[in-house]
Design a protein around this motif. Structure first.
Motif, PDB file in Angstrom:
ATOM      1  N   HIS A   1       0.794  -1.224   0.000  1.00 54.51           N
ATOM      2  CA  HIS A   1       0.000   0.000   0.000  1.00 54.51           C
ATOM      3  C   HIS A   1       0.836   1.288   0.000  1.00 54.51           C
ATOM      4  O   HIS A   1       0.488   2.238  -0.713  1.00 54.51           O
ATOM      5  N   PRO A   2       1.928   1.374   0.793  1.00 57.96           N
ATOM      6  CA  PRO A   2       2.643   2.652   0.871  1.00 57.96           C
ATOM      7  C   PRO A   2       3.117   3.194  -0.466  1.00 57.96           C
ATOM      8  O   PRO A   2       3.101   4.419  -0.676  1.00 57.96           O
ATOM      9  N   ALA A   3       3.525   2.335  -1.396  1.00 57.35           N
ATOM     10  CA  ALA A   3       4.072   2.805  -2.661  1.00 57.35           C
ATOM     11  C   ALA A   3       3.024   3.481  -3.538  1.00 57.35           C
ATOM     12  O   ALA A   3       3.372   4.154  -4.514  1.00 57.35           O
ATOM     13  N   ARG A   4       1.739   3.316  -3.212  1.00 57.99           N
ATOM     14  CA  ARG A   4       0.673   4.022  -3.926  1.00 57.99           C
ATOM     15  C   ARG A   4       0.206   5.233  -3.129  1.00 57.99           C
ATOM     16  O   ARG A   4      -0.802   5.857  -3.461  1.00 57.99           O
ATOM     17  N   GLY A   5       0.952   5.556  -2.077  1.00 62.53           N
ATOM     18  CA  GLY A   5       0.591   6.696  -1.243  1.00 62.53           C
ATOM     19  C   GLY A   5      -0.573   6.410  -0.326  1.00 62.53           C
ATOM     20  O   GLY A   5      -1.136   7.336   0.271  1.00 62.53           O
ATOM     21  N   ALA A   6      -0.942   5.139  -0.194  1.00 61.95           N
ATOM     22  CA  ALA A   6      -2.064   4.737   0.659  1.00 61.95           C
ATOM     23  C   ALA A   6      -1.511   4.297   2.007  1.00 61.95           C
ATOM     24  O   ALA A   6      -1.241   3.116   2.234  1.00 61.95           O
ATOM     25  N   LEU A   7      -1.342   5.248   2.909  1.00 62.12           N
ATOM     26  CA  LEU A   7      -0.697   4.991   4.198  1.00 62.12           C
ATOM     27  C   LEU A   7      -1.681   4.877   5.348  1.00 62.12           C
ATOM     28  O   LEU A   7      -1.296   4.540   6.466  1.00 62.12           O
ATOM     29  N   GLY A   8      -2.947   5.153   5.091  1.00 65.17           N
ATOM     30  CA  GLY A   8      -3.924   5.226   6.160  1.00 65.17           C
ATOM     31  C   GLY A   8      -4.491   3.887   6.571  1.00 65.17           C
ATOM     32  O   GLY A   8      -4.637   2.973   5.772  1.00 65.17           O
ATOM     33  N   VAL A   9      -4.826   3.788   7.835  1.00 66.27           N
ATOM     34  CA  VAL A   9      -5.558   2.659   8.401  1.00 66.27           C
ATOM     35  C   VAL A   9      -6.581   3.252   9.364  1.00 66.27           C
ATOM     36  O   VAL A   9      -6.209   3.918  10.340  1.00 66.27           O
ATOM     37  N   GLY A  10      -7.859   3.014   9.085  1.00 65.91           N
ATOM     38  CA  GLY A  10      -8.886   3.590   9.934  1.00 65.91           C
ATOM     39  C   GLY A  10      -8.797   5.107   9.915  1.00 65.91           C
ATOM     40  O   GLY A  10      -8.734   5.733   8.854  1.00 65.91           O
ATOM     41  N   GLY A  11      -8.766   5.734  11.079  1.00 62.93           N
ATOM     42  CA  GLY A  11      -8.698   7.182  11.163  1.00 62.93           C
ATOM     43  C   GLY A  11      -7.297   7.751  11.141  1.00 62.93           C
ATOM     44  O   GLY A  11      -7.123   8.971  11.152  1.00 62.93           O
ATOM     45  N   ASP A  12      -6.275   6.901  11.107  1.00 62.66           N
ATOM     46  CA  ASP A  12      -4.886   7.358  11.107  1.00 62.66           C
ATOM     47  C   ASP A  12      -4.371   7.400   9.668  1.00 62.66           C
ATOM     48  O   ASP A  12      -4.117   6.361   9.057  1.00 62.66           O
ATOM     49  N   LYS A  13      -4.197   8.590   9.125  1.00 66.49           N
ATOM     50  CA  LYS A  13      -3.803   8.747   7.726  1.00 66.49           C
ATOM     51  C   LYS A  13      -2.365   8.341   7.456  1.00 66.49           C
ATOM     52  O   LYS A  13      -1.987   8.132   6.290  1.00 66.49           O
TER      53      LYS A  13
ATOM     54  N   GLU B   1     -10.701  -2.709   3.172  1.00 65.47           N
ATOM     55  CA  GLU B   1     -10.949  -1.932   4.375  1.00 65.47           C
ATOM     56  C   GLU B   1     -11.911  -2.692   5.280  1.00 65.47           C
ATOM     57  O   GLU B   1     -13.017  -3.045   4.875  1.00 65.47           O
ATOM     58  N   VAL B   2     -11.494  -2.961   6.490  1.00 67.68           N
ATOM     59  CA  VAL B   2     -12.302  -3.739   7.430  1.00 67.68           C
ATOM     60  C   VAL B   2     -12.906  -2.860   8.511  1.00 67.68           C
ATOM     61  O   VAL B   2     -14.040  -3.054   8.944  1.00 67.68           O
ATOM     62  N   GLY B   3     -12.159  -1.839   8.953  1.00 61.39           N
ATOM     63  CA  GLY B   3     -12.646  -0.983  10.030  1.00 61.39           C
ATOM     64  C   GLY B   3     -12.625  -1.717  11.356  1.00 61.39           C
ATOM     65  O   GLY B   3     -11.764  -2.546  11.626  1.00 61.39           O
ATOM     66  N   ASP B   4     -13.599  -1.412  12.194  1.00 59.73           N
ATOM     67  CA  ASP B   4     -13.632  -2.013  13.525  1.00 59.73           C
ATOM     68  C   ASP B   4     -14.316  -3.370  13.548  1.00 59.73           C
ATOM     69  O   ASP B   4     -14.237  -4.085  14.544  1.00 59.73           O
TER      70      ASP B   4
ATOM     71  N   ALA C   1      -7.659  -3.491  14.890  1.00 59.61           N
ATOM     72  CA  ALA C   1      -8.172  -2.462  15.800  1.00 59.61           C
ATOM     73  C   ALA C   1      -7.648  -2.632  17.218  1.00 59.61           C
ATOM     74  O   ALA C   1      -7.393  -1.650  17.927  1.00 59.61           O
ATOM     75  N   ASP C   2      -7.472  -3.896  17.651  1.00 55.38           N
ATOM     76  CA  ASP C   2      -7.009  -4.118  19.026  1.00 55.38           C
ATOM     77  C   ASP C   2      -5.494  -4.161  19.144  1.00 55.38           C
ATOM     78  O   ASP C   2      -4.946  -4.345  20.235  1.00 55.38           O
ATOM     79  N   GLY C   3      -4.773  -4.007  18.035  1.00 57.02           N
ATOM     80  CA  GLY C   3      -3.318  -3.966  18.063  1.00 57.02           C
ATOM     81  C   GLY C   3      -2.624  -5.307  18.134  1.00 57.02           C
ATOM     82  O   GLY C   3      -1.396  -5.369  18.109  1.00 57.02           O
TER      83      GLY C   3
END
Length: 314
Positions: free
Chosen positions: A66-78, A265-268, A299-301
């Motif tokens: 994902h990072p190489a396409r500039g897609a660095l976000g997961v959930g609310g953390d961009k 994208e899975v979310g919570d 989500a739970d780390g």
């Protein structure tokens, strides 16, 4: 979660194990890259290999392209995936879990993993087109800016993966469609598997690209992807679960090509995602999972628990 720390596997009693300190020495990686860049090719040459599929015929791949396409976000953390030391640590932990067959990533990440010595006996998949940068006006003109077929062959990697998003209103999709067909030809000529990830996409009124996961759209994307190139002998599909998971049985009747499910994208709702995957994994053409952010950044780390649960679905 602090950068450089990932939660470990659960004990029998269900309590999380102590956080695992990072073992990734960024200074050492930079030193090697600076003074001995040839070490990457040497590590690739001595890497022990395995068949794409083991005896069980299933495949569990962790994705980190994902990072190489500039897609660095997961959930609310961009910028969740922006810390490379933490991403590498999470990958190393995921690759160490029983039942994980390998990794999908771009050259920079795979080079780091080679130097870290964690790819022996693993399936290594190179990510081929990352030119469709997230949010760019040219997002759907997805040029092949990553691994080429000759790179995958030269490094002794096991497969390639490419993204094919088709917007009927965007001429850039035709460029991607044609270059995808040629990449499939190049891989087939080398008898290397290539995993094609097709979507029917469209732009929202705000200009954002959205993938259509309706039964009709996913069916059409599979039909288009299956017919690309001069041979489908080495083509696999990497497909999403439809908005209505009950539609998957009919959707997967569209092609005889082997397929893996992507995470997306899975979310919570991690449990909901597992249930969607569980049902689709029973279909005859579906051979496994290729999942990234939802396992590496749950989500739970707890990376180990997320990976172990996904493996259990197979």
């Amino acid at each position: 979660m602090r950068a450089g720390r990932v939660a470990g596997a659960h004990h029998d009693g269900g309590a999380p194990a102590p956080a695992k300190e990072t073992t990734v020495d960024i200074a050492a990686l930079v030193h090697t890259r600076t003074h001995h860049p040839e070490a990457i090719a040497e590590a690739a040459a001595r890497r022990s290999r395995r068949p794409l599929l083991n005896e069980d015929g299933k495949l569990m791949i962790v994705a980190a392209d994902h990072p190489a396409r500039g897609a660095l976000g997961v959930g609310g953390d961009k910028l969740a995936m922006a810390n490379r030391a933490e991403l590498l640590e999470r990958l190393c932990l995921a690759l160490s879990r029983p039942g994980v067959d390998g990794v999908l990533a771009t050259a920079d990440i795979l080079d780091d993993l080679l130097l870290l010595g964690v790819l022996d006996g693993k399936v290594v998949m190179g990510s081929m087109n990352r030119g469709g940068l997230q949010g760019a006006r040219f997002e759907l003109d997805d040029r092949f800016t990553g691994h080429r077929a000759e790179d995958i062959q030269r490094l002794g990697f096991d497969a390639g993966k490419l993204l094919l998003r088709i917007d009927y209103d965007d001429p850039g999709s035709l460029t991607t469609l044609e270059s995808t067909a040629r990449a499939i030809d190049d891989m087939a000529a080398r008898r290397l598997p290539v995993f094609v990830e097709p979507f029917i996409s469209r732009r929202t009124p705000e200009g954002k690209v959205r993938n259509d996961l309706s039964r009709e759209a996913v069916t059409r994307s599979i039909a288009i992807a299956s017919g690309l190139g001069g041979s489908s002998a080495y083509t696999w599909l990497k497909v999403p679960v439809t908005d209505n998971p009950d539609d998957m049985a009919q959707v997967m009747e569209t092609s005889t090509l082997p397929a893996v499910l992507l995470g997306g994208e899975v979310g919570d709702d991690q449990d909901g995602a597992y249930e969607k995957w569980r049902s689709a994994l029973q279909l005859p053409t579906v051979r496994g999972l290729v999942v990234g952010r939802s396992l590496l950044y749950p989500a739970d780390g707890d990376v180990a628990a997320a990976v172990d649960t996904a493996v259990g679905l197979l």
